[in-house]
Write an enzyme that holds these catalytic residues in place. Structure first.
Site, short mmCIF file in Angstrom:
data_model
loop_
_atom_site.label_atom_id
_atom_site.label_comp_id
_atom_site.label_asym_id
_atom_site.label_seq_id
_atom_site.Cartn_x
_atom_site.Cartn_y
_atom_site.Cartn_z
N ARG A 1 0.56 -1.30 -0.08
CA ARG A 1 0.03 -0.13 0.24
C ARG A 1 1.08 1.48 0.29
NH1 ARG A 1 -2.65 3.82 -0.58
NH2 ARG A 1 -4.52 4.78 0.75
N HIS B 1 2.21 7.35 2.06
CA HIS B 1 0.85 7.51 1.87
C HIS B 1 0.25 8.75 3.62
CE1 HIS B 1 -1.49 4.08 3.12
NE2 HIS B 1 -1.52 5.17 3.62
N HIS C 1 -3.27 10.90 5.63
CA HIS C 1 -4.63 10.96 5.97
C HIS C 1 -4.43 12.01 7.10
CE1 HIS C 1 -5.44 7.01 3.72
NE2 HIS C 1 -4.63 6.70 5.18
N GLU D 1 -5.96 6.94 11.52
CA GLU D 1 -6.14 5.83 11.01
C GLU D 1 -5.56 4.68 12.00
OE1 GLU D 1 -4.39 4.18 7.90
OE2 GLU D 1 -3.24 2.32 7.91
N HIS E 1 2.90 6.94 6.28
CA HIS E 1 2.65 5.59 6.79
C HIS E 1 2.76 4.54 5.38
CE1 HIS E 1 -0.67 7.01 7.62
NE2 HIS E 1 -1.02 4.97 6.34
N GLU F 1 -11.10 5.77 1.20
CA GLU F 1 -9.55 5.30 1.55
C GLU F 1 -8.76 5.34 -0.74
OE1 GLU F 1 -5.68 3.13 0.96
OE2 GLU F 1 -7.56 3.83 2.74
#
Length: 415
Positions: free
Chosen positions: A123, A126, A128, A132, A171, A194
């Protein structure tokens, strides 16, 4: 005033007698409290029939919607949702599906993501706008995160483990062999998607080569092969030993508190023959300042006792088994819904609820709260810590029977 004739008096008496007989026949009773009466037991066969059109496969999944108990009453916002009917976004390396407020209107405090990464699947790096929280449900995963003091944290997690990244902390996630990993993420904002994250490759591709060169102190050609579209989830090479990755980023030292927690093997909050509850709020998982969570296992026939949470809504992810939840609110309003693995439940703050294991195997779900501290009020605890005579007068029961109610907050009761 006109004098009533004998015939008029007899007619009035006949009507009154008919009304009284009808009222007596349909009188409210224990387990059947409402007027007009609710539920299939109060319906005639013709009125109860459902000739369709209908989808039998879906109908069979929701017996409590098709035939609610007579104690259900009033309207209530739909508190059942599911990842099972959420569309997957699939790329080489893994997939994800999500349920946000736009999909599940009641869930305005948090949103959820179910993600799978194959062995080596990444993943993309990135961050946010929301915090999370996640629980691993299958396999193993390596997480990396950087705090605001430039301290890196790298750790491997497995089924039953949690991670928490505060809002804005960058992360990445990578599936480990041999099976990769699957996990459920909860964001502490109901509209966090997401598919709306801030991605490393997006930013670099949309910054001029000259600025990239100045920012990193290298020649512009260094970046000539960067991806022009984001990677999101992609297939990568499996990482080496955990210790090697930890040593590679240890220059600034470790953060003061770990970003992971072993919930699945932690000391139970409650445990008896009917089930077990394990808890992780900020008192144990210190870094998790906006999310508290419990993983709850109920044995066949058992019930999660009647209770409510005064400080936060409850978002549930049903991991295995099957069960039935009834939610109570002012009005009165009461509604029952059936849940299976992959489903999501939601209970608003201070709404009473009870959950029953209706299957033949253990029922397990994780309950998530947008709060630093877990709080619960047990109905039986309240009743057993109120003067018995007062409770007896409310319920029309004897003081001796009140004394039999569980007073130790068992949380889960046997069937």
């Amino acid at each position: 005033m006109e004098t009533l004739t004998r015939r008029a008096v007899l007619a009035i008496g006949a009507v009154g007698g008919t009304a009284l007989a009808a009222s007596t026949a349909g009188a409210a009773s224990f387990g059947n409290p409402d007027q007009p009466a609710e539920g299939a037991i109060n319906a005639n066969a013709a009125g109860l029939s459902d000739p369709g059109p209908k989808n039998p496969a879906i109908n069979d999944q929701f017996p409590s919607f098709q035939s609610p108990p007579a104690t259900d009453v009033g309207d209530m916002q739909l508190f059942w949702g599911s990842f099972n009917n959420a569309a997957k976004r699939i790329q080489n390396g893994g997939w994800a599906r999500q349920v946000t407020k736009s999909d599940f209107a009641i869930s305005d405090a948090v949103s959820g993501v179910n993600m799978r990464l194959g062995p080596g699947g990444i993943r993309e790096m990135h961050w946010h706008r929301a915090a999370e929280w996640a629980i691993v449900t299958n396999g193993r995963c390596r997480i990396t995160v950087l705090d605001t003091q430039g301290r890196a944290y790298v750790q491997d997690v497995e089924a039953g483990d949690l991670w928490y990244f505060p809002a804005g902390y960058p992360h990445s996630l990578q599936g480990l062999g041999p099976d990769g990993c699957e996990f459920v993420i909860v964001f502490d904002e109901g509209d966090q998607s997401e598919y709306g994250t801030l991605l490393l490759t997006d930013w670099l591709a949309h910054t001029s080569p000259e600025l990239l060169a100045k920012n990193f102190g290298v020649a512009p050609d260094v970046f000539r092969n960067i991806p022009l579209q984001n990677l999101w989830i992609f297939q990568g090479k499996e990482p080496g030993p955990l210790s090697s990755d930890q040593e590679a980023v240890a220059g600034a030292g470790l953060p003061p508190f770990p970003f992971t927690y072993k919930l699945g093997t932690s000391k139970p909050l409650k445990e008896n023959a009917a089930g077990v509850i394990r808890l992780a709020d900020s008192s144990a998982f210190t870094v998790s300042k906006t999310i508290a969570a419990a993983i709850e296992t109920i044995r066949p026939g058992g019930v999660r006792e009647m209770h409510w949470h005064p400080n936060a809504d409850e978002w549930q992810y049903w991991i295995k088994g099957e069960g039935r939840m009834t939610v109570f609110d002012a009005g009165p309003r009461s509604q029952t819904a059936d849940f299976r693995a992959g489903d999501i439940g939601y209970v608003k703050r201070s709404q009473g609820h009870i959950i029953e294991n209706t299957g033949k195997t253990d029922l397990q779900f994780v309950a998530v709260f947008k709060a630093a501290e877990y709080q619960e009020v047990s109905l039986s605890s309240w009743l057993t810590h109120t003067p018995p005579a007062l409770v007896a007068q409310h319920l029309n029961v004897s003081i001796e029977d009140v004394a039999k109610f569980p007073a130790n907050q068992p949380a889960i009761m046997p069937g």
